[in-house]
Design a protein around this motif. Structure first.
Motif, PDB file in Angstrom:
ATOM      1  N   PHE A 128       1.159  -1.065  -0.106  1.00 22.03           N
ATOM      2  CA  PHE A 128      -0.019  -0.070  -0.099  1.00 22.03           C
ATOM      3  C   PHE A 128       1.045   1.548  -0.215  1.00 22.03           C
ATOM      4  CE2 PHE A 128      -2.338  -3.704   1.566  1.00 22.03           C
ATOM      5  CZ  PHE A 128      -3.575  -3.483   1.628  1.00 22.03           C
ATOM      6  N   ARG A 129       0.529   1.717  -0.744  1.00 22.73           N
ATOM      7  CA  ARG A 129       0.984   3.861  -0.671  1.00 22.73           C
ATOM      8  C   ARG A 129       0.469   5.115  -0.719  1.00 22.73           C
ATOM      9  NH1 ARG A 129       3.495   3.600  -7.158  1.00 22.73           N
ATOM     10  NH2 ARG A 129       1.175   4.225  -8.098  1.00 22.73           N
ATOM     11  N   ASP A 176      -5.317  -0.085  10.960  1.00 27.97           N
ATOM     12  CA  ASP A 176      -5.356   1.427  10.389  1.00 27.97           C
ATOM     13  C   ASP A 176      -4.513   2.375  11.449  1.00 27.97           C
ATOM     14  OD1 ASP A 176      -7.731   0.566   9.778  1.00 27.97           O
ATOM     15  OD2 ASP A 176      -8.485   1.461  11.913  1.00 27.97           O
ATOM     16  N   ASP A 177      -3.698   1.880  12.913  1.00 30.62           N
ATOM     17  CA  ASP A 177      -2.222   2.468  13.287  1.00 30.62           C
ATOM     18  C   ASP A 177      -0.980   2.379  12.115  1.00 30.62           C
ATOM     19  OD1 ASP A 177      -3.980   3.529  14.889  1.00 30.62           O
ATOM     20  OD2 ASP A 177      -2.686   2.204  16.817  1.00 30.62           O
ATOM     21  N   LEU A 183      -0.001   8.442   5.836  1.00 32.38           N
ATOM     22  CA  LEU A 183      -0.006   9.203   6.190  1.00 32.38           C
ATOM     23  C   LEU A 183       0.785  10.323   6.180  1.00 32.38           C
ATOM     24  CD1 LEU A 183      -3.962   9.484   6.171  1.00 32.38           C
ATOM     25  CD2 LEU A 183      -3.250   9.314   3.999  1.00 32.38           C
ATOM     26  N   LEU A 184       1.151  10.153   7.662  1.00 28.08           N
ATOM     27  CA  LEU A 184       2.349  10.669   7.978  1.00 28.08           C
ATOM     28  C   LEU A 184       3.592  11.598   7.971  1.00 28.08           C
ATOM     29  CD1 LEU A 184       1.111  10.168  11.910  1.00 28.08           C
ATOM     30  CD2 LEU A 184       0.426  12.444  10.234  1.00 28.08           C
ATOM     31  N   ILE A 211      -4.670   7.072  -0.601  1.00 27.69           N
ATOM     32  CA  ILE A 211      -3.807   5.249  -0.212  1.00 27.69           C
ATOM     33  C   ILE A 211      -4.782   4.639  -0.955  1.00 27.69           C
ATOM     34  CG2 ILE A 211      -3.558   3.318   1.193  1.00 27.69           C
ATOM     35  CD1 ILE A 211      -3.307   5.391   3.622  1.00 27.69           C
ATOM     36  N   GLU A 212      -3.453   4.142  -1.473  1.00 27.97           N
ATOM     37  CA  GLU A 212      -4.380   3.016  -2.537  1.00 27.97           C
ATOM     38  C   GLU A 212      -3.651   1.555  -2.444  1.00 27.97           C
ATOM     39  OE1 GLU A 212      -2.902   4.003  -6.202  1.00 27.97           O
ATOM     40  OE2 GLU A 212      -1.355   4.212  -6.045  1.00 27.97           O
TER      41      GLU A 212
END
Length: 265
Positions: A128-129, A176-177, A183-184, A211-212
């Protein structure tokens, strides 16, 4: 005629009575308690806090087929496997195969390799990126990854990432974290279970927007009911009955209904 058939009939009636008594005794036998640990983190759709998820459905159906009762304990995954190796649990739920785990537990084997037909389930890992990121995977190699790749501690994908020469950050437990960490900008990509990553992204508008998931998957693995060495030595026959019952449980109408319900958007 009655003098000829009377003894035979009495003998047949006695056999029927004995058979009925044996069946009644077998059915009345209390279930064997089997103590299992599992990863305390949610892994949708397999395990969700509160005892929901397809892993729990499968285990409940398995209980009825082999007359066992599972005592389930949620633990950090690395601790679950560590304590399994210390024979503090009878088994671990949904462990993928890694050769070093044969030092702590027993897989269903055939021809020197795990028998995937006796798995609990199969699942893939994906990369995921952030959308627009150069981080990529072409099915054979990683491209454009400058920085750490996040993964969950104790998960089998970590070794694959390290073998490819990547720096792996396993400091965050939940999907999730990890996605928030992406994202950060604290990691440049994530290796997560595909269905779990998809579910987390679908549940968050911010994740969905930014995110994808990349294709193809990084790998696909089978996940097994991994028994401790002491349990297997103590009751190999029961361990084998549980493994052998899993294909029928996975193919049962009850499991298929639960699977369809969990996978609905």
């Amino acid at each position: 005629m009655s003098s000829l058939h009377g003894p035979a009939m009495r003998h047949s009636s006695l056999l029927n009575l004995l058979t009925s008594l044996l069946l009644t005794t077998a059915q009345a036998a209390p279930p064997t308690t089997v103590r299992l640990c599992y990863d305390q983190e949610d892994v949708y759709p397999w395990r969700v806090k509160g005892g929901q998820g397809l892993d729990f459905t499968l285990l409940k159906l398995l209980e009825g087929r082999v007359n066992v009762h599972f005592e389930l304990l949620a633990l950090p995954w690395k601790r679950c496997l560590l304590e399994l190796g210390e024979n503090r649990h009878d088994g671990a739920v949904a462990a993928s195969f890694r050769p070093e785990r044969m030092d702590v537990g027993v897989y269903p084997m055939a021809g020197g390799v795990p028998d995937a037909s006796l798995r609990m389930r199969a699942e893939s890992y994906s990369l995921f990126r952030l959308k627009g990121s150069p981080a990529s995977w072409d099915g054979k190699r990683f491209i454009g990854i400058e920085g750490n790749v996040g993964a969950q501690a104790g998960y089998s994908i970590v070794e694959q990432l390290k073998a490819a020469g990547l720096n792996v950050d396993t400091g965050t437990a939940s999907a999730d974290d990890n996605l928030r960490k992406l994202l950060l900008g604290r990691v440049v990509a994530l290796a997560l279970l595909s269905s779990e990553g998809d579910a987390s992204i679908a549940a968050s508008p911010e994740f969905t927007a930014r995110i994808e998931r990349l294709y193809p998957p990084l790998t696909e693995r089978a996940y097994y009911l991994l028994f401790s060495k002491s349990f297997y030595a103590r009751d190999e026959a029961l361990a084998q009955r549980m493994w052998q019952a899993l294909p029928a449980v996975r193919d049962s109408a009850d499991y298929k209904r639960a699977e369809a319900a969990m996978r609905q958007p």
